[in-house]
Design a protein around this motif. Structure first.
Motif, mmCIF file in Angstrom:
data_model
loop_
_atom_site.group_PDB
_atom_site.id
_atom_site.type_symbol
_atom_site.label_atom_id
_atom_site.label_comp_id
_atom_site.label_asym_id
_atom_site.label_seq_id
_atom_site.Cartn_x
_atom_site.Cartn_y
_atom_site.Cartn_z
ATOM 1 N N PRO A 71 4.385 7.480 7.012
ATOM 2 C CA PRO A 71 4.652 7.289 5.583
ATOM 3 C C PRO A 71 6.034 6.695 5.354
ATOM 4 N N ILE A 72 6.157 5.917 4.314
ATOM 5 C CA ILE A 72 7.448 5.343 3.972
ATOM 6 C C ILE A 72 7.924 5.947 2.666
ATOM 7 N N ALA A 73 9.229 5.902 2.454
ATOM 8 C CA ALA A 73 9.801 6.484 1.241
ATOM 9 C C ALA A 73 9.267 5.764 0.007
ATOM 10 N N LYS A 74 9.129 6.507 -1.076
ATOM 11 C CA LYS A 74 8.590 5.961 -2.308
ATOM 12 C C LYS A 74 9.396 4.760 -2.777
ATOM 13 N N ASP A 75 10.721 4.828 -2.656
ATOM 14 C CA ASP A 75 11.535 3.716 -3.133
ATOM 15 C C ASP A 75 11.322 2.458 -2.297
ATOM 16 N N VAL A 76 11.017 2.630 -0.982
ATOM 17 C CA VAL A 76 10.741 1.479 -0.125
ATOM 18 C C VAL A 76 9.407 0.856 -0.532
ATOM 19 N N ALA A 77 8.398 1.705 -0.749
ATOM 20 C CA ALA A 77 7.093 1.201 -1.178
ATOM 21 C C ALA A 77 7.207 0.469 -2.506
ATOM 22 N N ASP A 78 7.972 1.027 -3.428
ATOM 23 C CA ASP A 78 8.125 0.400 -4.740
ATOM 24 C C ASP A 78 8.879 -0.926 -4.640
ATOM 25 N N GLU A 79 9.855 -0.981 -3.739
ATOM 26 C CA GLU A 79 10.592 -2.241 -3.557
ATOM 27 C C GLU A 79 9.655 -3.336 -3.053
ATOM 28 N N ILE A 80 8.773 -2.990 -2.109
ATOM 29 C CA ILE A 80 7.814 -3.963 -1.594
ATOM 30 C C ILE A 80 6.850 -4.384 -2.702
ATOM 31 N N ARG A 81 6.408 -3.415 -3.494
ATOM 32 C CA ARG A 81 5.513 -3.735 -4.615
ATOM 33 C C ARG A 81 6.175 -4.717 -5.578
ATOM 34 N N ASN A 82 7.424 -4.464 -5.893
ATOM 35 C CA ASN A 82 8.139 -5.346 -6.828
ATOM 36 C C ASN A 82 8.279 -6.751 -6.270
ATOM 37 N N ASP A 97 -0.086 -15.373 -10.583
ATOM 38 C CA ASP A 97 -1.385 -15.788 -11.109
ATOM 39 C C ASP A 97 -2.426 -14.749 -10.711
ATOM 40 N N ALA A 98 -2.724 -13.827 -11.607
ATOM 41 C CA ALA A 98 -3.621 -12.717 -11.293
ATOM 42 C C ALA A 98 -5.027 -13.173 -10.951
ATOM 43 N N SER A 99 -5.413 -14.371 -11.373
ATOM 44 C CA SER A 99 -6.768 -14.857 -11.111
ATOM 45 C C SER A 99 -7.003 -15.140 -9.625
ATOM 46 N N LYS A 100 -5.937 -15.204 -8.837
ATOM 47 C CA LYS A 100 -6.061 -15.486 -7.412
ATOM 48 C C LYS A 100 -6.461 -14.246 -6.610
ATOM 49 N N TYR A 101 -6.466 -13.077 -7.254
ATOM 50 C CA TYR A 101 -6.682 -11.832 -6.530
ATOM 51 C C TYR A 101 -7.755 -10.991 -7.212
ATOM 52 N N TYR A 102 -8.319 -10.082 -6.451
ATOM 53 C CA TYR A 102 -9.209 -9.092 -7.042
ATOM 54 C C TYR A 102 -8.377 -8.099 -7.852
ATOM 55 N N GLU A 103 -8.855 -7.786 -9.037
ATOM 56 C CA GLU A 103 -8.154 -6.799 -9.859
ATOM 57 C C GLU A 103 -8.082 -5.457 -9.138
ATOM 58 N N ALA A 104 -9.147 -5.097 -8.408
ATOM 59 C CA ALA A 104 -9.159 -3.825 -7.679
ATOM 60 C C ALA A 104 -8.086 -3.791 -6.594
ATOM 61 N N ASP A 105 -7.816 -4.934 -5.950
ATOM 62 C CA ASP A 105 -6.752 -4.993 -4.949
ATOM 63 C C ASP A 105 -5.390 -4.799 -5.600
ATOM 64 N N LEU A 106 -5.195 -5.439 -6.744
ATOM 65 C CA LEU A 106 -3.921 -5.309 -7.453
ATOM 66 C C LEU A 106 -3.696 -3.873 -7.902
ATOM 67 N N GLU A 107 -4.752 -3.228 -8.366
ATOM 68 C CA GLU A 107 -4.622 -1.839 -8.805
ATOM 69 C C GLU A 107 -4.336 -0.918 -7.634
ATOM 70 N N ARG A 108 -4.968 -1.180 -6.506
ATOM 71 C CA ARG A 108 -4.773 -0.305 -5.348
ATOM 72 C C ARG A 108 -3.352 -0.379 -4.814
ATOM 73 N N ILE A 109 -2.806 -1.594 -4.736
ATOM 74 C CA ILE A 109 -1.464 -1.729 -4.159
ATOM 75 C C ILE A 109 -0.414 -1.054 -5.029
ATOM 76 N N LYS A 110 -0.728 -0.865 -6.313
ATOM 77 C CA LYS A 110 0.214 -0.209 -7.225
ATOM 78 C C LYS A 110 0.387 1.272 -6.909
ATOM 79 N N THR A 111 -0.637 1.898 -6.336
ATOM 80 C CA THR A 111 -0.622 3.351 -6.185
ATOM 81 C C THR A 111 -0.794 3.855 -4.763
ATOM 82 N N ASP A 112 -1.301 3.008 -3.866
ATOM 83 C CA ASP A 112 -1.644 3.462 -2.517
ATOM 84 C C ASP A 112 -0.481 3.242 -1.562
ATOM 85 N N ASP A 113 0.351 4.270 -1.396
ATOM 86 C CA ASP A 113 1.496 4.159 -0.495
ATOM 87 C C ASP A 113 1.063 3.982 0.954
#
Length: 241
Positions: A5-16, A24-40
């Protein structure tokens, strides 16, 4: 198996950093975008893949964000989430299958190239994507052990282009999924083929490729779970149509 596991702040930095790239959100699956937001755990896997078994590098967070963007784009272009082989897949495709676990509890993907049909390479590629996407431990971002049963495979049966694609899936389009790849009873005539495709592997991945003979596979998979295709006691066999 799960990445450390990585620290929450590291995961959030990568997300940002990823969000800054994914304009361009149309290039990705919405489900993938939602998952990366919460799945550390998934973010941890992408970071582990970039580090490739080595300590952190100064730019590994930037490279991780770039990989996420690249993988998510590839997934949408290749309709990964839209594939469905759950009902009546072409029988020959099922010569790739998950069965059992290794000594550490990782799911095992068995691959029997002896039965591949080169005329159906595109379907094999899609089926592999679907298998990995729907593997038993996918929700936990778990790793897998891959067994290539090559005991009866010679030069005439080898589909080099599919092997290249197979390696690409685990090197560039999944996040640290391959725990190890067991190449069982490979004939010496295939050494040249392996040299050709192994250049696609990172140094870390090469260390996870094991060339085993006969019962050496028992050091990695419980003996009772070793399949008949590699000389084990599990009687399950893929039956060619």
């Amino acid at each position: 198996m799960a990445a450390a596991p990585i620290a929450k702040d590291v995961a959030d930095e990568i997300r940002n950093k990823f969000t800054a790239l994914a304009t361009d959100a149309s290039k990705y699956y919405e489900a993938d975008l939602e998952r990366i937001k919460t799945d550390d755990k998934l973010v941890s896997r992408f970071l582990a893949h970039q580090r490739d078994g080595k300590p952190g590098k100064p730019n590994d967070k930037d490279e991780t964000a770039k990989m996420i963007e690249s993988v998510f784009t590839w997934r949408k272009v290749n309709s990964v989430r839209d594939l469905d082989f759950s009902k009546d897949p072409d029988h020959v495709l099922t010569s790739m299958y998950f069965r059992g676990q290794d000594l550490d509890g990782a799911d095992v993907l068995w691959v029997e190239p002896k039965y591949f049909d080169k005329t159906k390479r595109a379907e094999f590629e899609k089926y592999l994507m679907w298998l990995v996407e729907n593997r038993p431990g996918e929700a936990d971002s778990s790793q897998i052990t891959i067994v290539l049963a090559l005991g009866d495979v010679g030069l005439t049966e080898v589909d080099v282009e599919f092997i290249k694609y197979f390696i690409n899936i685990f090197m560039y389009y999944t996040a640290d999924v391959m725990k190890k790849m067991i190449i069982h009873n490979m004939h010496w005539l295939l050494n040249g083929v392996w040299k050709l495709v192994s250049v696609m592997l990172s140094e870390g991945a090469k260390k996870r490729v094991l060339f085993l003979k006969n019962k050496e596979v028992n050091k990695h998979i419980p003996e009772a779970s070793v399949l008949a295709c590699v000389g084990g006691p599990d009687p399950f066999r893929y039956q060619a149509a």
